[in-house]
Design an enzyme around this catalytic site. Structure first.
Site, short mmCIF file in Angstrom:
data_model
loop_
_atom_site.label_atom_id
_atom_site.label_comp_id
_atom_site.label_asym_id
_atom_site.label_seq_id
_atom_site.Cartn_x
_atom_site.Cartn_y
_atom_site.Cartn_z
CG ASP A 1 21.04 36.18 35.66
OD1 ASP A 1 21.67 35.59 36.54
OD2 ASP A 1 19.84 36.45 35.74
CB THR A 2 25.35 40.60 32.43
OG1 THR A 2 23.98 40.95 32.34
CG2 THR A 2 26.08 41.19 31.24
CB ILE A 3 29.89 37.35 31.43
CG1 ILE A 3 29.88 37.25 29.89
CG2 ILE A 3 29.24 36.14 32.07
CD1 ILE A 3 31.04 37.88 29.19
CG MET B 1 26.23 34.63 34.63
SD MET B 1 25.32 36.01 35.31
CE MET B 1 25.50 35.70 37.07
CE LYS C 1 28.56 38.23 37.87
NZ LYS C 1 28.21 37.95 36.46
#
Length: 525
Positions: free
Chosen positions: A347-349, A58, A518
């Site tokens: 896709d990331t945080i 991510m 998540k």
């Protein structure tokens, strides 16, 4: 309040401080920093950098970040743009001449200079209390010792690993094998990078041996990046954008991020009686989908690096929203006018922290696609983002790839402010879904009275590339109604995004919420 007979999670309540993010070890480390005397900025950096190890598909130090920050003792908010730029000699014409319609995803052409590390060091110096070395210490320890691969990360790794190439395989596979659930994953090369940054600051990353390692890898693969491109990297600080919905102010990061799309989307939705619709019914999903099609079309036409974007006022105008709302048929789906100008990703945080002095940080950090470009530097294992795939190759487009330019960015942090008081930093991950996700969270809370955890838990829908994606939380009758309206229904393999939020109550109580899509959680003390 949730039904305690059914599966779910309760909000986390605390008085002194809370971190909410997508991995428990990062949340725990951030709270440890708060307990040791650090503030929300120190803690947010600590947690974010750990996520580059705990969720390596991510994010990571080869990526970018954006942040909204409300310093202690004030309800003012500043926006920090930690997105990097293309190589100075980059030009869409070159790629067009090679026959490309879009920027190749797993190529050095898609790699923009990593901007996150400069932003972390700058934010630590301007707003932190402890210093960058203390913020990086937990990540250094974890990168040396390793962390167990969690459930969602293991699932993602299986799907994303094929993009890894060369040194990417060396550093992000275990002797060629994909790490499995419960395996211990380490990044010792990145631990060394962080030790040098802790000692010598951002220059240790953008100049000298670390920069040379990154440049050698990129140049060997045809990248035009130079030492001057890396040394010149610098985050920028600006005012956030603001929009009002149901009397509350939504603060978003300005371009080149897509936060303005969330404001436009809410402005369109304000023309409909959302509150009298079934929150999980066909009518609401339809109106939101139609509004999103129009808002994202405006994004794809106008959004770019601020230096080349001249239609920001048009996108924030209520006149624009009114005109777009009038195009929506309440009972029939339109053909989406939005041709996606950048490659799709999810896709990331995201991490948010509020401390005992009520400093609030809303920070999002990404390498764009799963494992980014798939390219990692040889010695230190710095995995490069492919954020340059967010550029358009269309000649004359505001977001056309040119040298030294920031691409249109999907990642956006947010905050709510009520009558001038900062009340909730929050963020919704999920690639281009993020503006729609911000609007969905806001309307869940303000139209339907959901608390933050319920607002994040609730099923999601998203109109994308000619499909209306519906999570499995929607019933068959709703799907049938939407199909009758003309929507092409699709159930996505991956849940739509993830989210975190911290609500700051008037009496000082902090309420943390974390998306079950998540592995993460909220942790307070």
């Amino acid at each position: 309040m949730r039904d305690f007979h059914k599966p779910g999670r309760s909000a986390v309540m605390a008085m002194n401080g809370i971190c909410a993010t997508s991995h428990p070890l990062a949340a725990g480390a951030a709270v440890d920093v708060l307990k040791s005397g650090g503030n929300a900025m120190d803690a947010a950096i600590a947690g974010a950098v750990i996520l580059g190890l705990a969720e390596p598909q991510m994010t990571g130090i080869g990526g970018d970040c954006f942040a909204l920050i409300s310093p202690a003792g004030t309800d003012q908010v500043v926006a920090v743009n930690g997105s990097g730029r293309s190589a100075a000699t980059a030009d869409a014409a070159v790629l067009r001449g090679e026959g490309h319609q879009t920027v190749p995803l797993q190529s050095a052409h898609a790699v923009t200079v990593p901007g996150a590390m400069d932003a972390f060091c700058t934010m630590s110096e301007k707003w932190g209390r402890l210093g960058i070395a203390d913020s990086l210490a937990p990540a250094i320890r974890y990168m040396d010792e390793g962390v167990p691969v969690s459930a969602r990360v293991a699932w993602d790794w299986q799907g994303c690993a094929p993009v890894l190439s060369g040194h990417g395989k060396t550093h992000f596979l275990n002797n060629g094998a994909i790490p499995q659930y419960g395996d211990v994953f380490r990044l010792p090369g990145q631990a060394e990078v962080l030790r040098r940054v802790a000692k010598d600051g951002r220059n240790a990353f953008y100049e000298g041996e670390i920069a040379d390692d990154m440049l050698a890898t990129l140049n060997a693969l045809g990248g035009a990046h130079t030492a001057e491109d890396f040394a010149a990297t610098q985050c920028t600080i600006a005012d956030p954008l603001g929009g009002t919905y149901k009397g509350q102010e939504l603060l978003e990061h300005p371009p080149n991020g897509q936060g303005v799309v969330a404001i436009l989307l809410l402005n369109i939705l304000s023309h409909f009686d959302i509150a009298n619709m079934d929150p999980f019914g066909a009518e609401r999903a339809h109106i939101e989908a139609e509004a999103a099609k129009l808002a994202y079309d405006a994004r794809n036409r106008f959004l770019s690096d601020p230096a080349t974007m001249d239609r920001l006022d048009h996108m924030t105008s209520m006149e624009t929203a009114s005109a777009l709302a009038a195009l929506i048929n309440p009972s029939k789906a339109m053909v989406s006018p939005a041709a996606i100008s950048e490659a799709v990703h999810k896709d990331t945080i995201y991490i948010t922290v509020v401390d005992r002095d009520r400093m609030s940080v809303s920070l999002i950090y990404s390498i764009f696609h799963g494992f980014g470009s798939g390219i990692a530097s040889e010695k230190f294992g710095i995995l490069f983002q492919n954020r340059g795939a967010g550029f358009s190759l269309a000649e004359g487009h505001p977001n056309e790839l040119k040298g030294g330019k920031r691409p249109m960015h999907t990642i956006i942090p947010a905050m709510l402010r009520d009558q001038g008081r900062v009340t909730m930093p929050f963020g919704v991950m999920g690639g281009q879904y993020q503006p729609n996700g911000h609007a969905r969270v806001v309307t869940n809370m303000l139209d339907f009275g959901m608390d933050p955890q319920a607002a994040l838990d609730a099923p999601r829908s998203f109109a994308e590339n000619g499909k209306l994606q519906l999570e499995r939380g929607y019933g068959d009758s709703v799907r049938a109604q939407l199909a009758d309206m003309g929507h092409d229904i699709e159930t996505p393999d991956v849940p739509i995004g993830g989210a975190q939020a911290i609500l700051i109550h008037k009496n000082g109580v902090l309420e943390g919420a974390s998306d079950p899509r998540k592995d993460g959680c909220a942790v307070g003390y």
